[in-house]
Design a protein around this motif. Structure first.
Motif, PDB file in Angstrom:
ATOM      1  N   GLU A  11       0.960  -1.474   9.643  1.00 61.51           N
ATOM      2  CA  GLU A  11       0.121  -1.917   8.517  1.00 61.51           C
ATOM      3  C   GLU A  11       0.315  -1.004   7.309  1.00 61.51           C
ATOM      4  N   CYS A  12       0.320   0.317   7.589  1.00 56.16           N
ATOM      5  CA  CYS A  12       0.512   1.279   6.490  1.00 56.16           C
ATOM      6  C   CYS A  12       1.898   1.119   5.856  1.00 56.16           C
ATOM      7  N   GLU A  14       3.632  -1.633   5.708  1.00 53.70           N
ATOM      8  CA  GLU A  14       3.607  -2.850   4.882  1.00 53.70           C
ATOM      9  C   GLU A  14       3.048  -2.539   3.493  1.00 53.70           C
ATOM     10  N   CYS A  15       1.951  -1.700   3.477  1.00 54.23           N
ATOM     11  CA  CYS A  15       1.352  -1.289   2.185  1.00 54.23           C
ATOM     12  C   CYS A  15       2.388  -0.538   1.350  1.00 54.23           C
ATOM     13  N   LEU A  16       3.108   0.347   2.021  1.00 50.97           N
ATOM     14  CA  LEU A  16       4.115   1.170   1.350  1.00 50.97           C
ATOM     15  C   LEU A  16       5.233   0.296   0.771  1.00 50.97           C
ATOM     16  N   LYS A  18       4.955  -2.682  -0.147  1.00 51.85           N
ATOM     17  CA  LYS A  18       4.434  -3.461  -1.287  1.00 51.85           C
ATOM     18  C   LYS A  18       4.343  -2.608  -2.547  1.00 51.85           C
ATOM     19  N   GLU A  20       2.478   0.426  -2.684  1.00 52.23           N
ATOM     20  CA  GLU A  20       1.283   1.282  -2.748  1.00 52.23           C
ATOM     21  C   GLU A  20       1.656   2.720  -2.354  1.00 52.23           C
ATOM     22  N   ASP A  24      -3.069   5.726  -0.573  1.00 55.95           N
ATOM     23  CA  ASP A  24      -3.782   4.429  -0.548  1.00 55.95           C
ATOM     24  C   ASP A  24      -3.629   3.748   0.805  1.00 55.95           C
ATOM     25  N   CYS A  25      -2.424   3.875   1.351  1.00 58.55           N
ATOM     26  CA  CYS A  25      -2.166   3.212   2.629  1.00 58.55           C
ATOM     27  C   CYS A  25      -2.991   3.842   3.749  1.00 58.55           C
ATOM     28  N   LEU A  40       5.046   8.290   7.253  1.00 55.97           N
ATOM     29  CA  LEU A  40       5.128   7.436   6.054  1.00 55.97           C
ATOM     30  C   LEU A  40       6.005   8.077   4.984  1.00 55.97           C
ATOM     31  N   SER A  44       9.058   6.354   3.365  1.00 59.18           N
ATOM     32  CA  SER A  44       9.206   6.238   1.915  1.00 59.18           C
ATOM     33  C   SER A  44      10.613   6.641   1.477  1.00 59.18           C
TER      34      SER A  44
END
Lengths: 284, 179
Positions: A11-12, A14-16, A18, A20, A24-25, A40, A44
């Motif tokens: 999930e985190c 996916e945020c990254l 996108k 974010e 935030d994630c 993460l 990144s």
């Protein structure tokens, strides 16, 4: 039941992906943040690295050109195949049409063989008869066919009499007379054709020699033999035709009998005249 | 019918423009995926071309099964890579080179730092298991979602998530071990 760490990481991630930030994630998962943050960060870095991987413009142009060539070749192949298919289809349609016409034609001719004068296929029957006469090899054959068709008309007259169709009896009597006339005409034509031809000349022709050459004697003999055969055929035909018509007379309604008697007499007279002409060896 | 399904159906019927549209849409992702798997520009170029040649040859027999078209392309790409490596007698490796690892950014110091980090990371990727490497390539190179990657690989989404998590964790661990 607590969520699996790999699900939370996904999930985190996916945020990254996108766009974010890592912080935030991780906001939704403070407890797992210490464990997930370094992963993460690694992710990144991977995202940035992957985004940097780009095919060179030269390769893209080369690949695009190759694709265009392949698409063109494929389209050409498909069009060629379609053209062949269309040709095959046209050919199949043409063949089917020919066969259909042939079968319908044969069927119509077969069915028309039993057609009567008041039926739609009767003209087909007459046309087929005419075609048979035209295609006959010899004049004798043509004469025989006309005799045969005169018998047919007599058969049709019988059926018309049975059905009480008086108007058709007159027409068929005339038709029999026409066929018998044609027997005489054909016979006469054959005789003329067998006379030896002369070369065209401007000087008056010498008087005919009374003595016959061996070949002309043979032709005369053949002609006489043919006429004799035709006479026999006509006599047999007359007998059969008159038999048929007399049988019809017995079964015909009373009001029709006088007309039918007249027709029988006329047919007998026509036969006699024809036989007489053949016997005498001259046409009327 | 989705737009993609419509475009694919047209391509199946032999519409060259539709196939061209699919090509434009997936070309970069396929190239990136192959590059991440092989780590070599020339090999990635050759195989990317071969993938689209195969796809064009086979598009007529493609059956829409409610899967993203990309799944089919990545399956072809995966098979091409396996065949290629088998023919070459090679094992999968990732050879990160400077020609590709150029990262744009406003701060040169940041770029240098990132580049160093990525290069270190890249050195470790080849030490991952083939399954982990494949999942990482599909997720980060081809930008497929977990569900799409799972469909392309014929694995469950849970397995893909686990491979992804373990792959990233392994990479991180290897990097820490270097320090």
């Amino acid at each position: 039941m607590s969520q699996k760490i790999e699900d939370i990481f996904n999930e985190c991630l996916e945020c990254l992906l996108k766009g974010e930030s890592i912080e935030d994630c991780l906001k939704a998962y403070p407890e797992q943040a210490p464990e997930l943050e370094p992963l993460l960060k690694t992710s990144s870095a991977l995202i940035q690295k992957s985004a940097a991987i780009q095919a060179t413009p030269e390769f893209k142009a080369r690949a695009h050109s190759q694709l265009q060539k392949m698409l063109y070749a494929k389209r050409e192949k498909a069009e060629r195949k379609a053209r062949i298919l269309i040709w095959h289809r046209k050919w199949a349609v043409a063949m089917t049409s020919v066969l259909l016409i042939l079968f319908v034609g044969i069927g119509t001719v077969t069915v028309s063989a039993n057609a009567l004068p008041d039926e739609p296929l009767y003209p087909v029957k007459l046309a087929v008869e005419q075609a048979r006469v035209t295609l006959a090899f010899s004049d004798t054959g043509k004469a025989k066919l006309h005799t045969q068709f005169a018998e047919r008309r007599a058969g049709e007259m019988t059926e018309m009499a049975r059905q009480g169709k008086i108007d058709k009896i007159s027409i068929l009597t005339e038709e029999i007379a026409k066929h018998l006339d044609k027997v005489c005409v054909v016979e006469a034509t054959e005789k003329i054709a067998k006379v030896p031809s002369k070369a065209p000349t401007l000087t008056p022709s010498p008087p005919p020699t009374p003595a016959l050459t061996p070949s002309s004697r043979a032709e005369t003999y053949d002609g006489e033999k043919g006429a004799e055969k035709l006479k026999i055929t006509l006599s047999q035909s007359k007998a059969e035709t008159l038999d048929t018509l007399r049988n019809a007379l017995d079964k015909a309604p009373e009001e029709l009998k006088p007309r039918l008697k007249q027709a029988i007499a006329q047919v007998a007279k026509d036969y006699d005249e024809t036989i007489s002409i053949i016997e005498s060896g001259s046409s009327p | 019918m989705s737009i993609e399904e419509y475009v694919v159906s047209q391509a199946i019927k032999g519409d060259g423009q539709a196939f061209g549209q699919l090509y434009e849409e997936h070309f970069d992702k396929i190239y990136r995926y192959i590059y991440l798997r092989l780590g070599n520009q020339a090999e990635a170029e050759d195989l990317t071309q071969e993938v689209f040649v195969k796809a064009l040859e086979a598009i007529g027999s493609y059956k829409w099964r409610n899967l993203p078209f990309a799944s089919w392309l990545f399956r072809i790409a995966h098979n091409q890579i396996i065949d290629y490596l088998r023919k070459q007698g090679k094992v999968e490796k990732v050879d990160w080179d400077d020609n590709i690892a150029h990262i744009d950014g406003p701060n040169p110091a940041f770029i240098a730092e990132q580049k160093l980090e990525v290069e270190k990371l890249a050195d470790k990727i080849e030490k991952l298991s083939p399954a982990q490497r494949e999942v990482i390539s599909l997720r980060f190179g081809a930008e497929l979602s977990t569900a799409e990657a799972a469909k392309a690989l014929g694995k469950s989404p849970g397995t893909v998530k686990a491979l992804q998590y373990n792959g990233i964790a392994a990479l991180r661990k290897m990097m820490l071990g270097d320090r």
